[in-house]
Design a protein around this motif. Structure first.
Motif, mmCIF file in Angstrom:
data_model
loop_
_atom_site.group_PDB
_atom_site.id
_atom_site.type_symbol
_atom_site.label_atom_id
_atom_site.label_comp_id
_atom_site.label_asym_id
_atom_site.label_seq_id
_atom_site.Cartn_x
_atom_site.Cartn_y
_atom_site.Cartn_z
ATOM 1 N N PHE A 78 0.878 -1.240 0.034
ATOM 2 C CA PHE A 78 0.091 -0.012 0.037
ATOM 3 C C PHE A 78 0.875 1.264 -0.148
ATOM 4 O O PHE A 78 0.191 2.418 -0.350
ATOM 5 C CB PHE A 78 -0.840 -0.022 1.248
ATOM 6 N N LEU A 79 2.274 1.010 0.383
ATOM 7 C CA LEU A 79 3.010 2.262 0.438
ATOM 8 C C LEU A 79 3.488 2.842 -1.188
ATOM 9 O O LEU A 79 3.880 4.026 -1.167
ATOM 10 C CB LEU A 79 4.125 2.090 1.188
ATOM 11 N N LYS A 80 3.251 1.841 -2.089
ATOM 12 C CA LYS A 80 3.617 2.366 -3.345
ATOM 13 C C LYS A 80 2.623 3.628 -3.837
ATOM 14 O O LYS A 80 1.531 3.636 -3.658
ATOM 15 C CB LYS A 80 3.353 1.232 -4.504
ATOM 16 N N GLY A 81 3.299 4.560 -4.160
ATOM 17 C CA GLY A 81 2.309 5.877 -4.655
ATOM 18 C C GLY A 81 2.345 6.847 -3.633
ATOM 19 O O GLY A 81 1.277 7.498 -3.635
ATOM 20 N N LYS A 82 3.040 6.675 -2.471
ATOM 21 C CA LYS A 82 2.561 7.410 -1.284
ATOM 22 C C LYS A 82 4.087 8.381 -1.056
ATOM 23 O O LYS A 82 5.090 7.989 -1.443
ATOM 24 C CB LYS A 82 2.255 6.607 -0.100
ATOM 25 N N LYS A 83 3.773 9.438 -0.561
ATOM 26 C CA LYS A 83 4.712 9.924 0.168
ATOM 27 C C LYS A 83 4.491 10.193 1.915
ATOM 28 O O LYS A 83 3.354 10.103 2.095
ATOM 29 C CB LYS A 83 4.792 11.691 -0.220
ATOM 30 N N LEU A 84 5.533 9.997 2.130
ATOM 31 C CA LEU A 84 5.544 9.741 3.903
ATOM 32 C C LEU A 84 6.275 10.819 4.430
ATOM 33 O O LEU A 84 7.451 10.979 4.128
ATOM 34 C CB LEU A 84 5.964 8.406 4.373
ATOM 35 N N THR A 85 5.743 11.755 5.310
ATOM 36 C CA THR A 85 6.471 12.680 5.886
ATOM 37 C C THR A 85 6.769 12.192 7.584
ATOM 38 O O THR A 85 5.661 11.935 8.262
ATOM 39 C CB THR A 85 5.829 13.951 5.865
ATOM 40 N N ILE A 86 7.969 11.882 7.797
ATOM 41 C CA ILE A 86 8.061 11.174 9.071
ATOM 42 C C ILE A 86 8.898 12.355 9.907
ATOM 43 O O ILE A 86 10.074 13.030 9.579
ATOM 44 C CB ILE A 86 9.047 9.957 8.855
ATOM 45 N N ASP A 87 8.334 12.243 11.210
ATOM 46 C CA ASP A 87 9.090 13.292 12.204
ATOM 47 C C ASP A 87 9.154 12.478 13.424
ATOM 48 O O ASP A 87 8.358 11.902 13.717
ATOM 49 C CB ASP A 87 8.484 14.595 12.449
ATOM 50 N N THR A 88 10.285 12.295 14.122
ATOM 51 C CA THR A 88 10.650 11.245 15.071
ATOM 52 C C THR A 88 11.497 12.147 16.090
ATOM 53 O O THR A 88 12.382 13.087 15.905
ATOM 54 C CB THR A 88 11.363 10.015 14.482
ATOM 55 N N GLN A 89 11.136 11.979 17.389
ATOM 56 C CA GLN A 89 12.090 12.501 18.722
ATOM 57 C C GLN A 89 12.088 11.361 19.753
ATOM 58 O O GLN A 89 11.161 10.424 19.888
ATOM 59 C CB GLN A 89 11.327 13.810 18.997
ATOM 60 N N ASN A 90 13.216 11.783 20.479
ATOM 61 C CA ASN A 90 13.361 10.810 21.561
ATOM 62 C C ASN A 90 13.370 11.708 22.900
ATOM 63 O O ASN A 90 13.563 12.888 22.858
ATOM 64 C CB ASN A 90 15.080 10.399 21.466
ATOM 65 N N THR A 91 12.850 10.985 24.021
ATOM 66 C CA THR A 91 12.738 11.767 25.154
ATOM 67 C C THR A 91 14.145 11.662 25.945
ATOM 68 O O THR A 91 14.381 12.473 26.751
ATOM 69 C CB THR A 91 11.968 10.779 26.216
ATOM 70 N N PHE A 92 15.072 10.811 25.388
ATOM 71 C CA PHE A 92 16.488 10.947 25.895
ATOM 72 C C PHE A 92 17.340 11.698 24.879
ATOM 73 O O PHE A 92 17.146 11.488 23.607
ATOM 74 C CB PHE A 92 17.054 9.609 26.280
ATOM 75 N N PRO A 93 18.382 12.226 25.315
ATOM 76 C CA PRO A 93 19.562 12.946 24.449
ATOM 77 C C PRO A 93 20.071 12.074 23.355
ATOM 78 O O PRO A 93 20.316 10.853 23.821
ATOM 79 C CB PRO A 93 20.469 13.734 25.224
ATOM 80 N N HIS A 94 20.113 12.488 22.104
ATOM 81 C CA HIS A 94 20.723 11.575 20.925
ATOM 82 C C HIS A 94 21.772 11.068 21.437
ATOM 83 O O HIS A 94 22.284 10.008 21.116
ATOM 84 C CB HIS A 94 20.527 12.310 19.747
#
Ligand code: DP6
Length: 355
Positions: A96-112
């Motif tokens: 189902f992901l074919k033909g899609k645009k995914l905008t992904i934002d991710t964050q951690n609660t702990f420092p990288h």
């Protein structure tokens, strides 16, 4: 429910998922991210990744077009790993992901840069989002055992230990003859099979170093292929898991602590006898370990340590000793940490759907 973001073809989901700490370690893999032995861990409460995906139609793309940011910024290395992972899943698991645009934002609660491994929380949060999007596309939203099993399987393909992060409390990943329902494909929850003392067990993570490791876990797993002790190790892990599951059920802290510490030291011993050999512990890791053992002997308080594939020491103890152990950590151990940095955590409730 996921959110429709105004334009008809946009779907948004957001999940938070925790990191976990293994008591019996996964070390050595084969095939498509299959473990050489079964492992058990508990998911943490505070150390988490939150990931949001907005999906929309995009014409003319065979694989999904991914726009990835980490904490609001471009992060080329994370982005590359994410794109490779998602592309690898598209044909077999998520057409189902074919033909899609995914905008992904991710964050951690702990420092990288805290030295806490983020692949388990990161890959599990991402997998939960992808499985959720799949359900939205199919017009269903049933977050049942099958949903979490699939999320665990997908997470495993991203990072083995992530398979255990989609469950609350204790979970097992890898087939073990004594553990009903266990499988190499995905993790299972064993949260109901543990004594009350382990339901709010503490894990204070002493940040001994916040530098990037000289050898990644993935490279470490590979080195197990030629490690002369590999076979003995896999047999030992199987026996340790049998005993540890009994200790978890009966609340036997002494056996749990002994096996947990043996597992941590074995993991690092395996690194030291790999070819080429390497050492991820720092002198301060050993000092802290010795101090924990002395403190335990002197006070009788059941406080134990474990380590992941790095120098940071996880201090494990029951909730009833929180005052004494935190005082000990503050007065005797924090001096060994980078900027006195300690991440105070405990057993958590597992992932959460936010949007
Ligand atoms: C020492 O899951 O990070 O933390 O599957 O290559 O991503 P990959 O490895 P990873 O290995 C974790 C190893 C460990 C032990 C454990 O968590 O069981």
């Amino acid at each position: 429910m996921s959110k429709s973001t105004g334009r008809e073809n946009k779907t948004q989901v957001q999940w938070s998922s925790p990191s976990n700490i293994a008591l019996v370690k996964y070390w050595g893999k084969h095939g498509q991210q299959l473990p050489r032995n079964a492992s058990v861990s508990f998911t943490l409460s505070h150390a988490k990744t939150t990931t949001r995906i907005t999906m929309e139609d995009m014409e003319g793309v065979a694989y999904p077009a991914v726009d990835f940011t980490f904490e609001g910024r471009q992060q080329p290395l994370f982005a590359q790993r994410t794109v490779k992972f998602i592309n690898g899943l598209t044909d077999v698991y998520f057409p189902f992901l074919k033909g899609k645009k995914l905008t992904i934002d991710t964050q951690n609660t702990f420092p990288h840069s805290s030295g806490i491994a983020s692949s388990a929380s990161g890959m599990s949060a991402l997998s939960l989002c992808l499985c959720d999007l799949e359900m939205q596309c199919n017009g269903t939203t049933i977050y049942d055992a099958a949903f979490y099993r699939k999320a665990s399987l997908i997470a495993r393909l991203g990072s083995g230990s992530a398979a255990r992060s989609v469950f609350p409390g204790m979970s097992v990943w890898g087939y073990h003859k004594d553990i009903s329902g266990s499988s190499d494909d995905c993790g299972i929850s064993v949260a109901d099979d543990v004594a009350p003392v382990f339901k709010n067990f503490h894990d204070d993570i002493l940040i001994i170093s916040d530098k990037t490791k000289s050898v990644s876990s993935t490279a470490g797993h590979q080195l197990m292929d030629n490690n002369p002790f590999a076979q003995v190790r896999y047999e030992q892990a199987e026996k340790n898991l049998t005993q540890l599951m009994i200790a978890l059920k009966t609340g036997d802290l002494e056996i749990l602590g002994k096996i947990t510490e043996d597992e941590a030291l074995t993991l690092h011993a395996l690194m030291m006898c790999s070819n080429p050999s390497y050492i991820l512990m720092e002198p301060a890791s050993l000092e802290v370990i010795n101090k924990i053992r002395k403190f335990r002997q002197k006070t009788g308080i059941p406080v134990y340590f474990t380590l992941d594939a790095g120098p940071n020491v996880h201090v494990l103890y029951p909730h009833e000793y929180v005052a004494e152990v935190k005082k000990f950590i503050r007065e005797d151990l924090s001096q060994h940490c980078v900027n006195n940095h300690i991440v105070e955590d405990q057993v958590g409730d597992g992932p959460q759907k936010l949007v």
